[in-house]
Design an enzyme around this catalytic site. Structure first.
Site, mmCIF file in Angstrom:
data_model
loop_
_atom_site.group_PDB
_atom_site.id
_atom_site.type_symbol
_atom_site.label_atom_id
_atom_site.label_comp_id
_atom_site.label_asym_id
_atom_site.label_seq_id
_atom_site.Cartn_x
_atom_site.Cartn_y
_atom_site.Cartn_z
ATOM 1 N N ARG A 25 -57.759 -19.045 3.093
ATOM 2 C CA ARG A 25 -56.500 -18.639 3.952
ATOM 3 C C ARG A 25 -57.249 -18.416 5.367
ATOM 4 O O ARG A 25 -56.248 -18.614 6.367
ATOM 5 C CB ARG A 25 -56.580 -16.586 3.859
ATOM 6 C CG ARG A 25 -57.784 -16.156 4.317
ATOM 7 C CD ARG A 25 -58.334 -15.266 5.099
ATOM 8 N NE ARG A 25 -59.576 -14.237 5.485
ATOM 9 C CZ ARG A 25 -59.525 -14.311 7.058
ATOM 10 N NH1 ARG A 25 -59.139 -14.983 7.471
ATOM 11 N NH2 ARG A 25 -60.841 -14.325 6.574
ATOM 12 N N TYR B 74 -67.701 -10.862 -0.686
ATOM 13 C CA TYR B 74 -67.348 -11.382 -2.198
ATOM 14 C C TYR B 74 -67.881 -11.183 -3.561
ATOM 15 O O TYR B 74 -66.606 -10.548 -4.515
ATOM 16 C CB TYR B 74 -67.792 -12.733 -1.727
ATOM 17 C CG TYR B 74 -66.623 -13.503 -0.498
ATOM 18 C CD1 TYR B 74 -65.733 -14.537 -0.886
ATOM 19 C CD2 TYR B 74 -67.314 -13.589 0.687
ATOM 20 C CE1 TYR B 74 -65.644 -14.728 -0.223
ATOM 21 C CE2 TYR B 74 -67.475 -14.028 2.254
ATOM 22 C CZ TYR B 74 -66.118 -14.992 1.462
ATOM 23 O OH TYR B 74 -64.820 -15.498 2.844
ATOM 24 N N GLU C 42 -76.610 -19.409 -1.929
ATOM 25 C CA GLU C 42 -75.500 -18.303 -1.007
ATOM 26 C C GLU C 42 -74.401 -18.195 -2.663
ATOM 27 O O GLU C 42 -73.767 -16.729 -3.087
ATOM 28 C CB GLU C 42 -74.882 -18.998 -0.697
ATOM 29 C CG GLU C 42 -73.765 -18.111 -0.141
ATOM 30 C CD GLU C 42 -72.549 -18.711 0.667
ATOM 31 O OE1 GLU C 42 -71.842 -18.029 1.508
ATOM 32 O OE2 GLU C 42 -72.130 -19.873 0.253
ATOM 33 N N CYS D 33 -62.540 -15.816 3.096
ATOM 34 C CA CYS D 33 -62.058 -16.563 3.474
ATOM 35 C C CYS D 33 -61.621 -17.580 2.575
ATOM 36 O O CYS D 33 -60.679 -17.631 1.981
ATOM 37 C CB CYS D 33 -62.914 -17.694 4.719
ATOM 38 S SG CYS D 33 -63.273 -17.023 6.468
ATOM 39 N N TRP E 78 -75.337 -15.541 6.192
ATOM 40 C CA TRP E 78 -74.635 -14.581 7.089
ATOM 41 C C TRP E 78 -75.612 -13.179 7.601
ATOM 42 O O TRP E 78 -74.857 -12.717 8.606
ATOM 43 C CB TRP E 78 -74.528 -13.809 5.259
ATOM 44 C CG TRP E 78 -73.419 -14.384 4.421
ATOM 45 C CD1 TRP E 78 -73.450 -15.098 3.427
ATOM 46 C CD2 TRP E 78 -72.320 -14.573 5.309
ATOM 47 N NE1 TRP E 78 -72.182 -15.579 2.787
ATOM 48 C CE2 TRP E 78 -71.948 -14.849 4.269
ATOM 49 C CE3 TRP E 78 -71.470 -12.756 5.618
ATOM 50 C CZ2 TRP E 78 -69.964 -14.146 3.516
ATOM 51 C CZ3 TRP E 78 -69.796 -12.865 5.451
ATOM 52 C CH2 TRP E 78 -69.659 -13.488 4.431
ATOM 53 N N ASP F 106 -63.368 -23.025 8.480
ATOM 54 C CA ASP F 106 -63.189 -23.913 9.590
ATOM 55 C C ASP F 106 -64.034 -25.324 9.059
ATOM 56 O O ASP F 106 -65.092 -25.241 8.009
ATOM 57 C CB ASP F 106 -64.555 -23.192 9.791
ATOM 58 C CG ASP F 106 -65.725 -23.694 10.832
ATOM 59 O OD1 ASP F 106 -65.670 -25.140 10.936
ATOM 60 O OD2 ASP F 106 -66.543 -23.291 11.530
#
Length: 318
Positions: free
Chosen positions: A220, A139, A75, A200, A97, A223
Site C-alpha cells: 500500500r 506483520y 527479519e 506496508c 524496527w 519507500d
C-alpha cells in the site's frame, strides 16, 4: 540529473533491475510532491509494478547499491515466528524496527538515550524489552496468529484460536492448487491502531501455473529507496520457501505498489543510484527442505553471484 540509460545490448537490458531504476527515475522526475505523515515530504506516484522471474534461483536483489540480504532474511524469519518484540532482532544485530519503539520511549520518558544504548538495554533487560520493545500486532502476528473470538453466551465473547494464514496457504496449495484463495493478509482493520506501523507489504497472493508457483505482492505504501529492496527480497524469499514446502518450482514475483514514493531528503542517494547500471545475476540456494515453513534458519540460505556496488545511506522516516 545523473540518469543511467538502458543499454542497447538485449541481455543487459533484460535485467529485472532496470524496472526498479526506471521507476525511481519516473518518481523523481515526475512524481507528485506532497507532504506526508512524517513531515519530510515525498515525490509520489500511484499504481506501480515490477516483475521478476525467479527461475534458476534468480532473486530480485538490487545490485546498484549494497542490500544486506541476511538482515532482510532474519527479519522475514522473525515475521514467520509471529514475534512482535524487537528483542530477538536486536540480539541478532538487526535494527530495522528499533526506531519506532525508540521514538516512543524518548517521547514518553524524556530520556534521550542513544539508539545503540536503547538496543543494548532491550537485549540485556527482559522487563525493559517487554515494556518498550513491543510493536503491537504487526506483520507476523497477523500472518500466523490472526485473532478470533467465539461467543460464550449472553452476548459475551472469549478469545478463540488464532488463524495461521501461512500454514493454511501451504496446505491449500498442496490440496487445491487451482484455488484463487491462496492469500496471506496483514491488514487487520480491527488492530491497526495498536500497531507501531500498519503493514506496508500487506497482501501476498499465490498462483499455480503448471508446476510453478507465482506470487503477487501488493504494497500500500512503498519507500522505494530504502524499503523496496528489502520488500522485493522478502517477497521472493517467501515465494521460494512456500514453493519448496508445497512442492512447486518458483515462478514469477509480481510486485504492485500503491503510493510509491521517494523522500525529498534522499536526493543524494537517488542521484547516485540512477548513475549506476545493474550488474551480475544474484541467485539463492536453499540448502535443505525443513519439515515446516517455520523451521528455516539463516544458515539454510546461500547467495551467489552478488557483487553489489557501493552502499548508499539515507535517513529513515519514522
Amino acid at each position: 540529473m545523473a540518469s543511467a540509460a538502458i543499454p542497447d545490448d538485449s541481455q543487459a537490458s533484460d535485467h529485472w533491475e532496470w524496472q526498479y531504476l526506471d521507476l525511481m527515475r519516473r518518481i523523481w522526475d515526475h512524481g507528485d510532491e506532497r507532504v506526508d505523515r512524517t513531515g519530510i515530504g515525498t515525490r509520489s506516484i500511484f499504481g506501480t509494478q515490477i516483475r521478476c522471474d525467479l527461475g534458476g534461483g534468480v532473486m530480485p536483489l538490487v545490485t546498484t547499491k549494497r542490500v544486506y540480504w541476511k538482515t532482510a532474511t532474519r527479519e522475514f524469519l522473525w515475521f514467520l515466528s509471529g514475534d512482535t518484540n524487537i528483542r530477538a532482532l536486536c540480539a541478532q544485530g538487526v535494527e530495522i524496527w528499533t526506531d519506532w519503539p525508540l521514538d516512543r520511549y524518548r517521547r514518553e520518558t524524556g530520556d534521550d538515550i542513544s539508539r545503540e544504548g536503547f538496543s543494548q538495554r532491550i537485549v540485556a533487560d527482559a522487563a525493559f524489552a517487554e515494556a518498550w520493545g513491543d510493536l503491537g500486532p504487526v506483520y507476523g502476528k497477523q500472518w500466523v496468529d490472526w485473532a478470533t473470538y467465539v461467543p460464550t453466551g449472553d452476548g459475551l465473547f472469549a478469545k478463540g484460536p488464532g488463524v495461521n494464514q501461512v500454514e493454511q496457504v501451504v496446505e491449500s496449495l498442496r490440496a487445491n492448487p487451482g484455488s484463487r484463495r491462496h492469500i496471506v493478509e496483514g491488514w487487520n482493520v480491527a488492530e491497526l491502531d495498536r500497531m507501531a506501523l500498519p503493514p506496508c507489504h500487506k497482501t501476498y497472493q499465490f498462483h499455480v501455473a503448471g508446476n510453478k508457483l507465482n506470487c503477487l505482492l501488493y504494497q500500500r505504501s512503498c519507500d522505494l529507496a530504502l524499503g523496496l529492496p528489502f520488500n522485493l527480497w522478502g517477497g521472493a524469499l517467501f515465494t521460494r520457501m512456500v514453493a519448496q514446502q508445497a512442492g512447486f518450482e518458483p515462478g514469477e514475483l509480481v510486485w504492485m505498489g500503491g503510493d510509491t514514493h521517494l523522500y525529498l531528503n534522499h536526493a543524494d542517494l537517488v542521484e547516485t543510484q540512477l548513475s549506476r547500471h545493474p550488474s551480475g545475476t544474484p541467485r539463492l540456494e536453499i540448502a535443505r527442505r525443513p519439515a515446516s515453513i517455520f523451521d528455516y534458519a539463516i544458515e539454510d540460505f546461500e547467495v551467489s553471484g552478488y557483487v553489489p556496488q557501493g552502499a548508499l545511506k539515507a535517513p529513515v522516516a519514522v
